[in-house]
Design an enzyme around this catalytic site. Structure first.
Site, PDB file in Angstrom:
ATOM      1  N   SER A 128       0.815  -1.219   0.000  1.00  0.00           N
ATOM      2  CA  SER A 128       0.000   0.000   0.000  1.00  0.00           C
ATOM      3  C   SER A 128       0.846   1.265   0.000  1.00  0.00           C
ATOM      4  CB  SER A 128      -0.898   0.001   1.240  1.00  0.00           C
ATOM      5  OG  SER A 128      -1.554   1.235   1.397  1.00  0.00           O
ATOM      6  N   GLU A 130       0.057   3.706   1.598  1.00  0.00           N
ATOM      7  CA  GLU A 130      -0.003   4.206   2.962  1.00  0.00           C
ATOM      8  C   GLU A 130       1.346   4.055   3.672  1.00  0.00           C
ATOM      9  OE1 GLU A 130      -2.426   5.599   4.936  1.00  0.00           O
ATOM     10  OE2 GLU A 130      -3.868   5.758   3.302  1.00  0.00           O
ATOM     11  N   TYR A 152      -2.473   0.461  10.138  1.00  0.00           N
ATOM     12  CA  TYR A 152      -2.631  -0.281   8.884  1.00  0.00           C
ATOM     13  C   TYR A 152      -1.330  -0.246   8.088  1.00  0.00           C
ATOM     14  CZ  TYR A 152      -3.990  -0.995   3.989  1.00  0.00           C
ATOM     15  OH  TYR A 152      -4.043  -1.413   2.677  1.00  0.00           O
TER      16      TYR A 152
END
Length: 338
Positions: A128, A130, A152
């Site tokens: 990801s 992120e 996460y």
């Protein structure tokens, strides 16, 4: 006939990949959690035996070492695509240990199971953007420093480095697809894009008056899920494993997405949207925007759908759903292919 196992097969990405692999004449298996309440609406059309090339489901869980290893040894897949994750960031703050177990340690379990196979499978890991978090450069590429800013993202980073460890230590064919935001009509209603398109459709039809949002100036790099799963498949067809950023190469604010969606319905979102601090993240990422030039150069991959295409596609799909009365339950996910 090659055999593939897809974890997270009931989700947005898993459903698109299952379609793609069946079209390529794979023997496709999907992993679902035992006793899961997750709907199969996104893949019901692939379970219809009348179509011939049927997706087959097996029960398992990334948190269950013994079952996962036994399943993989029994199936002996050639390729494994890991899309299973606890993907909702507010839940990651509420359940950080569970998020780490599924998103991080779960990938270690997959890697260990693959390493002990007679003929080790190839693994695609859905990483990801992120992980970039508080970015150090714009755009971000495969060499950009990771500075995650939520549970996460830190769990995804554990998985990312575990892929590297097994690749270098054991020669495991494992790849990270560092995916930037990607959406479609099959996106979960929990995510802001789908929340917006559903609300806009309801407002257009007089079923809703207001839409509550958080930081509408947050910027994202948005692509189309169907394009990104094609890149995942391409990564496992190479002679050597590697990591690739998958992105659109441009960023847009949530307010720009509002412009596209409400504008398509001849509405002015300023008349309906209200800001609620409750929906702000505790810590926002900075400017996430990807550079997929490596994927273009080596894989020959490029996105096929623009930001405007995605907004229009999702808006029209949800307008049709809401018009038909399918506004509750699994019908929300029973959306067109494309």
């Amino acid at each position: 006939m090659p055999k593939a196992l897809i974890t997270g097969v009931t989700g947005q990405d898993g459903s698109y990949l299952a379609e793609l692999l069946l079209e390529k004449d794979y023997d496709v298996w999907g992993l679902v959690r035992a006793g899961s309440t997750t709907t199969t609406a996104r893949i019901d059309h692939l379970l219809d035996e009348s179509r011939g090339d049927v997706l087959q489901l097996v029960e398992g869980d990334l948190t269950d070492d013994e079952r996962l290893t036994s399943l993989i040894h029994d199936l002996q897949p050639d390729e494994i695509y890991n899309f299973a994750a606890q993907a909702f960031i507010p839940v990651a703050y509420e359940r950080p240990a569970y998020t780490a177990d599924v998103n991080g340690t779960g990938v270690l379990r997959l890697l260990h199971a693959i390493r002990t196979m007679e003929n080790p499978a190839r693994l695609y890991q859905a990483s990801s953007c992120e992980m970039f978090g508080q970015v150090t450069e714009v755009p971000q590429n495969e060499n950009t420093e990771f500075r995650p800013r939520n549970p996460y993202a830190t769990a995804k980073l554990l998985a990312y480095w575990s892929i590297h460890d097994f690749r270098e230590t054991y020669g495991t064919f494992a790849c990270n697809g560092i995916c930037f935001n990607h959406d479609s009509p099959r996106r979960s209603p929990n995510f802001v894009t789908r929340k917006i398109t559903l609300a806009a459709a309801r407002i257009k039809l007089g079923q809703q008056e207001k839409l509550m949002l958080g930081n509408i100036e947050a910027r994202k790099d948005w692509g189309y899920a169907g394009d990104y799963v094609e890149a995942a498949w391409m990564m496992l067809q190479r002679d050597t494993p590697d990591d690739f950023v998958l992105s659109s190469g441009e960023s847009h604010s949530v307010s720009e997405f509002l412009d596209e969606v409400f504008g398509h319905l001849d509405l002015d979102w300023h008349d309906y949207v209200e800001i609620d601090p409750h929906f702000y993240r505790p810590v926002e990422n900075t400017h996430l925007e990807g550079d997929s030039s490596k994927a273009a150069r080596i894989l020959g991959w490029q996105r096929k759908h623009s930001f405007k295409d995605i907004a229009k596609m999702m808006t029209e799909s949800d307008l049709k759903l809401v018009s038909s009365g399918a506004i509750d339950g699994p019908e929300l996910l029973r959306t067109p292919i494309g």
